[in-house]
Design a protein around this motif. Sequence first.
Motif, PDB file in Angstrom:
ATOM      1  N   PRO A  48       0.835  -1.204   0.000  1.00 40.98           N
ATOM      2  CA  PRO A  48       0.000   0.000   0.000  1.00 40.98           C
ATOM      3  C   PRO A  48       0.869   1.253   0.000  1.00 40.98           C
ATOM      4  O   PRO A  48       1.723   1.418   0.856  1.00 40.98           O
ATOM      5  N   ALA A  49       0.677   2.107  -1.004  1.00 36.93           N
ATOM      6  CA  ALA A  49       1.440   3.355  -1.121  1.00 36.93           C
ATOM      7  C   ALA A  49       0.578   4.481  -0.565  1.00 36.93           C
ATOM      8  O   ALA A  49       0.119   5.361  -1.299  1.00 36.93           O
ATOM      9  N   ILE A  50       0.347   4.469   0.734  1.00 35.19           N
ATOM     10  CA  ILE A  50      -0.588   5.397   1.378  1.00 35.19           C
ATOM     11  C   ILE A  50      -0.049   6.824   1.390  1.00 35.19           C
ATOM     12  O   ILE A  50      -0.803   7.775   1.270  1.00 35.19           O
ATOM     13  N   ASN A  51       1.235   7.014   1.507  1.00 31.38           N
ATOM     14  CA  ASN A  51       1.796   8.363   1.597  1.00 31.38           C
ATOM     15  C   ASN A  51       1.978   9.015   0.235  1.00 31.38           C
ATOM     16  O   ASN A  51       2.287  10.194   0.160  1.00 31.38           O
ATOM     17  N   GLU A  52       1.772   8.278  -0.850  1.00 32.92           N
ATOM     18  CA  GLU A  52       1.919   8.850  -2.189  1.00 32.92           C
ATOM     19  C   GLU A  52       0.564   9.353  -2.678  1.00 32.92           C
ATOM     20  O   GLU A  52      -0.482   8.954  -2.172  1.00 32.92           O
ATOM     21  N   ALA A  53       0.582  10.245  -3.650  1.00 32.32           N
ATOM     22  CA  ALA A  53      -0.664  10.810  -4.188  1.00 32.32           C
ATOM     23  C   ALA A  53      -1.565   9.701  -4.720  1.00 32.32           C
ATOM     24  O   ALA A  53      -1.136   8.845  -5.478  1.00 32.32           O
ATOM     25  N   GLY A  54      -2.806   9.694  -4.273  1.00 40.13           N
ATOM     26  CA  GLY A  54      -3.772   8.730  -4.766  1.00 40.13           C
ATOM     27  C   GLY A  54      -3.989   7.527  -3.875  1.00 40.13           C
ATOM     28  O   GLY A  54      -5.000   6.869  -3.966  1.00 40.13           O
ATOM     29  N   ASN A  55      -3.059   7.229  -2.986  1.00 39.35           N
ATOM     30  CA  ASN A  55      -3.185   6.090  -2.074  1.00 39.35           C
ATOM     31  C   ASN A  55      -3.506   4.790  -2.812  1.00 39.35           C
ATOM     32  O   ASN A  55      -4.558   4.194  -2.619  1.00 39.35           O
ATOM     33  N   TYR A  56      -2.617   4.340  -3.665  1.00 34.45           N
ATOM     34  CA  TYR A  56      -2.846   3.146  -4.458  1.00 34.45           C
ATOM     35  C   TYR A  56      -2.072   1.945  -3.931  1.00 34.45           C
ATOM     36  O   TYR A  56      -1.077   2.083  -3.235  1.00 34.45           O
ATOM     37  N   CYS A  57      -2.543   0.769  -4.322  1.00 31.18           N
ATOM     38  CA  CYS A  57      -1.843  -0.475  -4.032  1.00 31.18           C
ATOM     39  C   CYS A  57      -0.873  -0.717  -5.186  1.00 31.18           C
ATOM     40  O   CYS A  57      -1.260  -0.676  -6.350  1.00 31.18           O
ATOM     41  N   LYS A  58       0.392  -0.939  -4.862  1.00 24.27           N
ATOM     42  CA  LYS A  58       1.410  -1.169  -5.891  1.00 24.27           C
ATOM     43  C   LYS A  58       1.754  -2.649  -5.953  1.00 24.27           C
ATOM     44  O   LYS A  58       2.158  -3.242  -4.960  1.00 24.27           O
ATOM     45  N   GLY A  59       1.563  -3.239  -7.123  1.00 20.39           N
ATOM     46  CA  GLY A  59       1.914  -4.640  -7.337  1.00 20.39           C
ATOM     47  C   GLY A  59       0.837  -5.592  -6.843  1.00 20.39           C
ATOM     48  O   GLY A  59      -0.167  -5.206  -6.262  1.00 20.39           O
ATOM     49  N   GLY A  60       1.045  -6.862  -7.107  1.00 16.41           N
ATOM     50  CA  GLY A  60       0.123  -7.894  -6.659  1.00 16.41           C
ATOM     51  C   GLY A  60      -1.182  -7.901  -7.425  1.00 16.41           C
ATOM     52  O   GLY A  60      -1.334  -7.251  -8.450  1.00 16.41           O
ATOM     53  N   MET A  61      -2.144  -8.636  -6.898  1.00 12.11           N
ATOM     54  CA  MET A  61      -3.415  -8.786  -7.603  1.00 12.11           C
ATOM     55  C   MET A  61      -4.312  -7.559  -7.490  1.00 12.11           C
ATOM     56  O   MET A  61      -5.281  -7.426  -8.225  1.00 12.11           O
ATOM     57  N   HIS A  62      -4.027  -6.619  -6.598  1.00 12.21           N
ATOM     58  CA  HIS A  62      -4.817  -5.394  -6.440  1.00 12.21           C
ATOM     59  C   HIS A  62      -4.084  -4.181  -6.985  1.00 12.21           C
ATOM     60  O   HIS A  62      -4.402  -3.051  -6.634  1.00 12.21           O
ATOM     61  N   ASP A  63      -3.095  -4.386  -7.835  1.00  9.77           N
ATOM     62  CA  ASP A  63      -2.275  -3.307  -8.385  1.00  9.77           C
ATOM     63  C   ASP A  63      -3.145  -2.229  -9.018  1.00  9.77           C
ATOM     64  O   ASP A  63      -3.999  -2.497  -9.847  1.00  9.77           O
ATOM     65  N   GLY A  64      -2.946  -0.984  -8.575  1.00  6.86           N
ATOM     66  CA  GLY A  64      -3.657   0.154  -9.130  1.00  6.86           C
ATOM     67  C   GLY A  64      -4.964   0.486  -8.442  1.00  6.86           C
ATOM     68  O   GLY A  64      -5.555   1.523  -8.720  1.00  6.86           O
ATOM     69  N   GLN A  65      -5.430  -0.365  -7.540  1.00  9.38           N
ATOM     70  CA  GLN A  65      -6.669  -0.076  -6.817  1.00  9.38           C
ATOM     71  C   GLN A  65      -6.377   0.865  -5.664  1.00  9.38           C
ATOM     72  O   GLN A  65      -5.315   0.832  -5.076  1.00  9.38           O
ATOM     73  N   ARG A  66      -7.351   1.717  -5.369  1.00 11.41           N
ATOM     74  CA  ARG A  66      -7.179   2.677  -4.269  1.00 11.41           C
ATOM     75  C   ARG A  66      -7.218   1.948  -2.928  1.00 11.41           C
ATOM     76  O   ARG A  66      -7.982   1.016  -2.738  1.00 11.41           O
ATOM     77  N   VAL A  67      -6.382   2.415  -2.017  1.00 10.80           N
ATOM     78  CA  VAL A  67      -6.348   1.857  -0.666  1.00 10.80           C
ATOM     79  C   VAL A  67      -7.134   2.799   0.223  1.00 10.80           C
ATOM     80  O   VAL A  67      -6.909   4.005   0.247  1.00 10.80           O
TER      81      VAL A  67
END
Length: 68
Positions: A48-67
């Motif tokens: 989970p890239a929570i501190n980056e703009a957009g709060n997205y999941c990076k990699g894995g089966m949820h890649d690109g989905q908002r967290v």
Amino acid sequence: MGTRRILAAVIATAALAGLGLTGAATATAQGAPSYVTPSECRQGGGTPAINEAGNYCKGGMHDGQRVD
């Protein structure tokens, strides 16, 4: 001969109805918002890239989905 035509029409109608239900289910799934929890992101193999703009999941089966 008439019975065969009726039977063919019933089978064709059932087949088209099945395709329509499948299409409706797909459209509903695609229209739903795509949010995952941080733990779901990790369980799917992502980070989970929570501190980056957009709060997205990076990699894995949820890649690109908002967290959320």
